[in-house]
Design a protein around this motif. Structure first.
Motif, PDB file in Angstrom:
ATOM      1  N   VAL A   1       6.996  13.612   0.125  1.00  0.00           N
ATOM      2  CA  VAL A   1       7.219  12.227   0.551  1.00  0.00           C
ATOM      3  C   VAL A   1       7.837  12.184   1.944  1.00  0.00           C
ATOM      4  N   ALA A   2       8.839  13.036   2.177  1.00  0.00           N
ATOM      5  CA  ALA A   2       9.513  13.050   3.476  1.00  0.00           C
ATOM      6  C   ALA A   2       8.551  13.438   4.586  1.00  0.00           C
ATOM      7  N   ALA A   3       7.671  14.397   4.319  1.00  0.00           N
ATOM      8  CA  ALA A   3       6.703  14.814   5.329  1.00  0.00           C
ATOM      9  C   ALA A   3       5.766  13.669   5.696  1.00  0.00           C
ATOM     10  N   VAL A   4       5.281  12.962   4.681  1.00  0.00           N
ATOM     11  CA  VAL A   4       4.384  11.828   4.942  1.00  0.00           C
ATOM     12  C   VAL A   4       5.121  10.733   5.698  1.00  0.00           C
ATOM     13  N   GLU A   5       6.341  10.439   5.277  1.00  0.00           N
ATOM     14  CA  GLU A   5       7.127   9.388   5.928  1.00  0.00           C
ATOM     15  C   GLU A   5       7.394   9.745   7.389  1.00  0.00           C
ATOM     16  N   ALA A   6       7.772  10.991   7.636  1.00  0.00           N
ATOM     17  CA  ALA A   6       8.048  11.421   9.009  1.00  0.00           C
ATOM     18  C   ALA A   6       6.796  11.330   9.873  1.00  0.00           C
ATOM     19  N   ILE A   7       5.661  11.753   9.335  1.00  0.00           N
ATOM     20  CA  ILE A   7       4.404  11.685  10.084  1.00  0.00           C
ATOM     21  C   ILE A   7       4.065  10.244  10.445  1.00  0.00           C
ATOM     22  N   LEU A   8       4.288   9.326   9.517  1.00  0.00           N
ATOM     23  CA  LEU A   8       4.008   7.913   9.784  1.00  0.00           C
ATOM     24  C   LEU A   8       4.892   7.380  10.914  1.00  0.00           C
ATOM     25  N   PHE A   9       6.170   7.750  10.899  1.00  0.00           N
ATOM     26  CA  PHE A   9       7.070   7.276  11.956  1.00  0.00           C
ATOM     27  C   PHE A   9       6.733   7.927  13.296  1.00  0.00           C
ATOM     28  N   TRP A  10       6.359   9.196  13.269  1.00  0.00           N
ATOM     29  CA  TRP A  10       5.995   9.861  14.523  1.00  0.00           C
ATOM     30  C   TRP A  10       4.681   9.317  15.072  1.00  0.00           C
TER      31      TRP A  10
ATOM     32  N   VAL B   1       0.841  -1.198   0.000  1.00  0.00           N
ATOM     33  CA  VAL B   1       0.000   0.000   0.000  1.00  0.00           C
ATOM     34  C   VAL B   1       0.878   1.251   0.000  1.00  0.00           C
ATOM     35  N   GLY B   2       1.934   1.233   0.801  1.00  0.00           N
ATOM     36  CA  GLY B   2       2.855   2.365   0.830  1.00  0.00           C
ATOM     37  C   GLY B   2       3.539   2.584  -0.510  1.00  0.00           C
ATOM     38  N   ALA B   3       3.933   1.484  -1.163  1.00  0.00           N
ATOM     39  CA  ALA B   3       4.566   1.590  -2.475  1.00  0.00           C
ATOM     40  C   ALA B   3       3.586   2.133  -3.512  1.00  0.00           C
ATOM     41  N   LEU B   4       2.329   1.704  -3.407  1.00  0.00           N
ATOM     42  CA  LEU B   4       1.296   2.212  -4.302  1.00  0.00           C
ATOM     43  C   LEU B   4       1.119   3.714  -4.117  1.00  0.00           C
ATOM     44  N   ALA B   5       1.084   4.148  -2.858  1.00  0.00           N
ATOM     45  CA  ALA B   5       0.972   5.576  -2.567  1.00  0.00           C
ATOM     46  C   ALA B   5       2.182   6.334  -3.101  1.00  0.00           C
ATOM     47  N   GLY B   6       3.356   5.711  -2.988  1.00  0.00           N
ATOM     48  CA  GLY B   6       4.562   6.342  -3.521  1.00  0.00           C
ATOM     49  C   GLY B   6       4.486   6.547  -5.019  1.00  0.00           C
TER      50      GLY B   6
ATOM     51  N   LEU C   1       2.221   0.966  10.207  1.00  0.00           N
ATOM     52  CA  LEU C   1       2.694   2.333   9.982  1.00  0.00           C
ATOM     53  C   LEU C   1       4.125   2.343   9.447  1.00  0.00           C
ATOM     54  N   SER C   2       4.975   1.505  10.033  1.00  0.00           N
ATOM     55  CA  SER C   2       6.382   1.469   9.602  1.00  0.00           C
ATOM     56  C   SER C   2       6.525   0.908   8.194  1.00  0.00           C
ATOM     57  N   ALA C   3       5.775  -0.150   7.886  1.00  0.00           N
ATOM     58  CA  ALA C   3       5.851  -0.737   6.548  1.00  0.00           C
ATOM     59  C   ALA C   3       5.271   0.210   5.495  1.00  0.00           C
ATOM     60  N   LEU C   4       4.223   0.942   5.840  1.00  0.00           N
ATOM     61  CA  LEU C   4       3.689   1.958   4.931  1.00  0.00           C
ATOM     62  C   LEU C   4       4.775   2.975   4.574  1.00  0.00           C
ATOM     63  N   ALA C   5       5.465   3.457   5.607  1.00  0.00           N
ATOM     64  CA  ALA C   5       6.516   4.448   5.393  1.00  0.00           C
ATOM     65  C   ALA C   5       7.627   3.915   4.498  1.00  0.00           C
ATOM     66  N   MET C   6       8.028   2.664   4.729  1.00  0.00           N
ATOM     67  CA  MET C   6       9.124   2.110   3.945  1.00  0.00           C
ATOM     68  C   MET C   6       8.691   1.736   2.533  1.00  0.00           C
ATOM     69  N   GLY C   7       7.431   1.364   2.357  1.00  0.00           N
ATOM     70  CA  GLY C   7       6.935   1.137   1.001  1.00  0.00           C
ATOM     71  C   GLY C   7       6.944   2.429   0.207  1.00  0.00           C
ATOM     72  N   LEU C   8       6.525   3.507   0.862  1.00  0.00           N
ATOM     73  CA  LEU C   8       6.558   4.828   0.238  1.00  0.00           C
ATOM     74  C   LEU C   8       7.982   5.203  -0.134  1.00  0.00           C
ATOM     75  N   ARG C   9       8.906   4.977   0.794  1.00  0.00           N
ATOM     76  CA  ARG C   9      10.317   5.281   0.536  1.00  0.00           C
ATOM     77  C   ARG C   9      10.850   4.488  -0.648  1.00  0.00           C
ATOM     78  N   ASN C  10      10.584   3.187  -0.672  1.00  0.00           N
ATOM     79  CA  ASN C  10      11.117   2.347  -1.754  1.00  0.00           C
ATOM     80  C   ASN C  10      10.598   2.780  -3.112  1.00  0.00           C
ATOM     81  N   ALA C  11       9.312   3.098  -3.190  1.00  0.00           N
ATOM     82  CA  ALA C  11       8.737   3.530  -4.461  1.00  0.00           C
ATOM     83  C   ALA C  11       9.369   4.833  -4.927  1.00  0.00           C
ATOM     84  N   THR C  12       9.626   5.722  -3.995  1.00  0.00           N
ATOM     85  CA  THR C  12      10.210   7.021  -4.332  1.00  0.00           C
ATOM     86  C   THR C  12      11.647   6.878  -4.806  1.00  0.00           C
ATOM     87  N   VAL C  13      12.446   6.117  -4.062  1.00  0.00           N
ATOM     88  CA  VAL C  13      13.844   5.933  -4.431  1.00  0.00           C
ATOM     89  C   VAL C  13      13.963   5.212  -5.771  1.00  0.00           C
TER      90      VAL C  13
END
Length: 239
Positions: A98-107, A74-79, A133-145
């Motif tokens: 992307v960074a703002a969303v990722e940071a919010i998820l971790f916080w 789901v995080g990768a899809l969002a990315g 929450l953590s996997a969402l953030a990392m899926g988003l990160r992977n898609a972005t990178v």
């Protein structure tokens, strides 16, 4: 057609991705040591662990790995959605979003971790929320990178990086032009894991999760101040 989002010689993006690689070490420490041997950044590991769980191996539970895999997707899809939405914008706006969303998820995960018992992995509701929450953030990160198309700097996976380091080395007759970058990525994840392990052991999950979100946001803001971040984000990757 918009320019491909590949860093030029003066672009500090590789350094940013190396720092984010260290953050992955932090996140892996939180998830593996605090969430019951679950990866939220490495889906290869989760797939293998899921196989162990299905095979009845004690200590491995199917729901944890299914949760991590599904929320990562789901995080990768969002990315992918975010990357497509910013395709004609600047890399600065895209990566800051992307960074703002990722940071919010971790916080948000840090808040959930306040009432979480690491030793007993309880309550279960908080365990699965933390994984999600953590996997969402990392899926988003992977898609972005992935869209950044930066060779040897995925920020999460080292198998291909280590393979390239050996296969392209002078010992094999190669030039290994990116050896410094490859070594830096390996060292960064290692150091991040060491720091993460110390933080989890001494302070639980809240501190490393807060630190993770802060580093992601700070390093991206720092990059946004560099002129190179004003480049066009680029066309969607069709591969």
């Amino acid at each position: 057609m918009a320019a491909s989002p590949v860093a030029g010689p003066e672009d500090p993006l590789p350094l940013v991705l190396i720092v984010l690689s260290a953050v992955t070490g932090l996140v892996d420490a939180v998830s593996v040591l605090g969430l019951g041997q679950v990866f939220v950044a490495n889906m290869t590991g989760n797939t293998v662990f899921l196989g162990f769980a299905v095979g009845g191996t004690p200590g491995f539970e199917v729901p944890r790995y299914v949760m991590a895999l599904l929320t990562f997707l789901v995080g990768a899809l969002a990315g992918g959605w975010i990357a497509n939405a910013f395709v004609h914008s600047t890399r600065r706006r895209w990566l800051l979003t992307v960074a703002a969303v990722e940071a919010i998820l971790f916080w948000a995960a840090a808040v959930v971790a306040l009432e979480y018992d690491v030793e007993n992995l309880s309550p279960a509701s908080r365990l699965f929320t933390l994984i999600g929450l953590s996997a969402l953030a990392m899926g988003l990160r992977n898609a972005t990178v992935r869209r950044l198309k930066m060779p040897d700097l995925t920020t999460t996976v080292l198998t291909l990086t280590l393979t390239g380091l050996a296969a392209d080395s002078s010992l094999s007759g190669g030039e290994n032009k990116n050896w410094r970058r490859r070594i830096a990525a390996v060292v960064a994840i290692f150091v991040g894991a060491v720091i993460g392990a110390v933080l989890v052991r001494t302070s639980g999950l809240v501190v490393p999760l807060v630190v993770t979100g802060a580093i992601v946001l700070i390093v991206t803001i720092a990059y946004a101040l560099h002129p190179a971040s004003g480049a066009t984000a680029g066309e969607p990757d069709g591969s």
